[in-house]
Design an enzyme around this catalytic site. Sequence first.
Site, PDB file in Angstrom:
ATOM      1  N   GLU A 273      -9.821   0.652   8.329  1.00 20.09           N
ATOM      2  CA  GLU A 273     -10.273   1.227   7.066  1.00 20.09           C
ATOM      3  C   GLU A 273     -10.145   0.148   5.984  1.00 20.09           C
ATOM      4  O   GLU A 273      -9.069  -0.412   5.793  1.00 20.09           O
ATOM      5  CB  GLU A 273      -9.413   2.439   6.680  1.00 20.09           C
ATOM      6  CG  GLU A 273      -9.974   3.166   5.479  1.00 20.09           C
ATOM      7  CD  GLU A 273      -8.939   3.883   4.622  1.00 20.09           C
ATOM      8  OE1 GLU A 273      -9.308   4.838   3.936  1.00 20.09           O
ATOM      9  OE2 GLU A 273      -7.759   3.477   4.639  1.00 20.09           O
ATOM     10  N   HIS A 346     -11.012  12.695   5.313  1.00 21.43           N
ATOM     11  CA  HIS A 346     -10.046  13.528   4.594  1.00 21.43           C
ATOM     12  C   HIS A 346      -9.853  13.089   3.143  1.00 21.43           C
ATOM     13  O   HIS A 346      -9.088  13.717   2.419  1.00 21.43           O
ATOM     14  CB  HIS A 346      -8.709  13.497   5.344  1.00 21.43           C
ATOM     15  CG  HIS A 346      -8.133  12.115   5.377  1.00 21.43           C
ATOM     16  ND1 HIS A 346      -8.711  11.085   6.095  1.00 21.43           N
ATOM     17  CD2 HIS A 346      -7.055  11.568   4.761  1.00 21.43           C
ATOM     18  CE1 HIS A 346      -8.008   9.976   5.916  1.00 21.43           C
ATOM     19  NE2 HIS A 346      -6.997  10.243   5.114  1.00 21.43           N
TER      20      HIS A 346
HETATM   21  O1  TEU Z   1      -6.960   5.725   1.988  1.00 24.98           O
HETATM   22  C1  TEU Z   1      -7.192   4.575   1.281  1.00 24.98           C
HETATM   23  C2  TEU Z   1      -8.311   4.606   0.317  1.00 24.98           C
HETATM   24  O2  TEU Z   1      -8.729   3.586  -0.165  1.00 24.98           O
HETATM   25  C3  TEU Z   1      -8.912   5.882  -0.080  1.00 24.98           C
HETATM   26  O3  TEU Z   1      -9.994   6.380   0.417  1.00 24.98           O
HETATM   27  C4  TEU Z   1      -8.040   6.637  -0.996  1.00 24.98           C
HETATM   28  O4  TEU Z   1      -7.964   7.972  -0.656  1.00 24.98           O
HETATM   29  C5  TEU Z   1      -8.644   6.545  -2.352  1.00 24.98           C
HETATM   30  O5  TEU Z   1      -8.943   5.247  -2.647  1.00 24.98           O
HETATM   31  C6  TEU Z   1      -7.721   7.058  -3.369  1.00 24.98           C
HETATM   32  O6  TEU Z   1      -8.441   6.967  -4.563  1.00 24.98           O
HETATM   33  C7  TEU Z   1      -6.027   5.728   3.001  1.00 24.98           C
HETATM   34  C8  TEU Z   1      -5.910   7.122   3.572  1.00 24.98           C
HETATM   35  O7  TEU Z   1      -7.119   7.466   4.160  1.00 24.98           O
HETATM   36  C9  TEU Z   1      -5.479   8.049   2.481  1.00 24.98           C
HETATM   37  O8  TEU Z   1      -5.444   9.378   2.887  1.00 24.98           O
HETATM   38  C10 TEU Z   1      -4.111   7.608   2.032  1.00 24.98           C
HETATM   39  O9  TEU Z   1      -3.711   8.361   0.925  1.00 24.98           O
HETATM   40  C11 TEU Z   1      -4.081   6.132   1.652  1.00 24.98           C
HETATM   41  O10 TEU Z   1      -4.755   5.299   2.577  1.00 24.98           O
HETATM   42  C12 TEU Z   1      -2.655   5.652   1.632  1.00 24.98           C
HETATM   43  O11 TEU Z   1      -2.140   5.657   2.944  1.00 24.98           O
END
Ligand code: TEU
Length: 577
Positions: A273, A346
Amino acid sequence: MPVNENDPARSWWSKAVVYQIYPRSFADSNGDGVGDLRGVIERLDYLSTLGVDVLWLSPVYPSPHDDNGYDISDYQDIDPLFGTLADFDELLAAVHDRGMKLVMDLVVNHTSDEHPWFTASRDGGPAGSKRDWYIWRPARDGMEPGTPGAEPNNWGSFFSGPTWSYDEASGEYYLHLFSRKQPDLNWENPEVRQAVFAMMRWWLDRGVDGFRMDVVNLISKAPGLPDGVVHEGSLHGDGSPHYICGPRIHEYLAEMHREVFADHPRPLLTVGEMPGVTVEQARLFTDPSRRELDMVFQFEHVGLDQGPGGKFDVRPLRLTDLKASLGRWQTGLGDTGWNSLYWNNHDQPRVVSRFGDDSPAHRDRSAKLLATVLHLHRGTPYIYQGEELGMANAPFDAIEDFRDIESLNHFRQRTALGADPESVLAGLRHRGRDNARTPVQWDATHHAGFTTGTPWIAVNPDHTHVNAAAQAADPDSVLHHYRRLIELRHTEPAVTHGDFHMLHPDDEQLYAFTRRHADSRTELLVLANFGGTAHTVELPEGWEDTDTLIANVSSDVPLRRTHTLRPWEARVQRRVL
Ligand code: TEU
């Protein structure tokens, strides 16, 4: 080196469709209101009937749940909320029995502040043996530690406020890009990397089939952690240029590959990601010859409806922007790299509400159109739980209806600064992550069959007519449309490997492209009318009266050179070359 269509180790995931499970909201087997592993086991037949190949399980490890499990306090166990390691082993075996694979969520940019690594790092003080496992810094020169503005740099956190929290006992600050309960690991320290790699091998030895790696392009920070630019309207500096794809990122991922994945006997899947990743970087990450990752999640297309004020500043999407972006990723990764394809996860609002139309007249058709467009792109499609039912955003009313730390912090911060609560709520309703986290709607009964108890977040009241049971019984449903798209990916080589060519890039209502695959002498034409009005298009030569492979309205209208698409109509034509 191009992705080799004939290399089974590389090609299995190029034909695969991944389904993301957010366990907390999937299915609750024990009535405590929170989904769990046994709930997943009970629904595996639903997933295998849908036809997906891989399940990605959002975190199920022990956690204080400050960020719903993305704050891990023990990497090698299961949170009692979700079950036990024995339940996990049973789930894994049951997944494998059905010919599917299971991918774990790997959150190693940060841990929970309750992880023993962090408590040792904090409590051992500046001279402690684990101090350097996290990123500790003294106050800014000349400032009194612990006072406002004394943070080591000006970076703002993803979840509002500074990225630094002060530890009074040692007089130093630790870095956290996310919440104060999610301290960032120090990847510069080789002991940290070895500990993470050992943990990953432990899961592979247990039988899992790969990892989705949370914000893995943020693990390398620029030396010196320089201040970021303060953009207008922002309280903090933007540190992202100093941690997005930082100086050692490729080195770390190549090392991870060597230490964990190289020569593994089972076919595995790795997906990173990567907020802020560019096409050029993604091509490097996913070039098989570099041995880093199989694919990445990029964020460009989910930022196109965002205004200058950040993620809760919503502006309408221009279809031409979406096509330009996704089209650039299609051709940009070309034959060298590999795309992952998603509308939802999510963290994102529901796509039918965002890029489609969730009003009763257009909901099903626009959900199917979005699915058709995405699944006909080149790459590995990801379906987020409930997307296959056309689940929509939730009708959140007051701040009490929200659960997500990001939304709650944002609301608190903005209203404390004097913002109008109603306008802050409006942004949260559009963009808040809780939209994705309302429980899966299994049937029309109380709480949608998700739980017999009280759900941790309210079930969307529309479950009385939008639910899996009703859609399973209706061959025209969104669910069956997804099933057919997945089958196409498995059976039609042009879907998997065909070249991508965008048509009519300047049309604000039409999304159209071809997929040409010389080996199977097939070409596909995808036509999608992104709007609630009819739309007339000029087609390239040679598509009149071709076969319709899949459509979201009954396809009894033969294709004409000048063709009028009905509202939200999507169809895929096939011709022999
Ligand atoms: O998400 C990281 C991320 O960059 C996002 O999509 C985030 O939700 C958004 O930028 C917030 O504004 C990952 C996970 O998918 C997310 O659920 C976690 O909260 C985050 O990392 C921290 O582990």
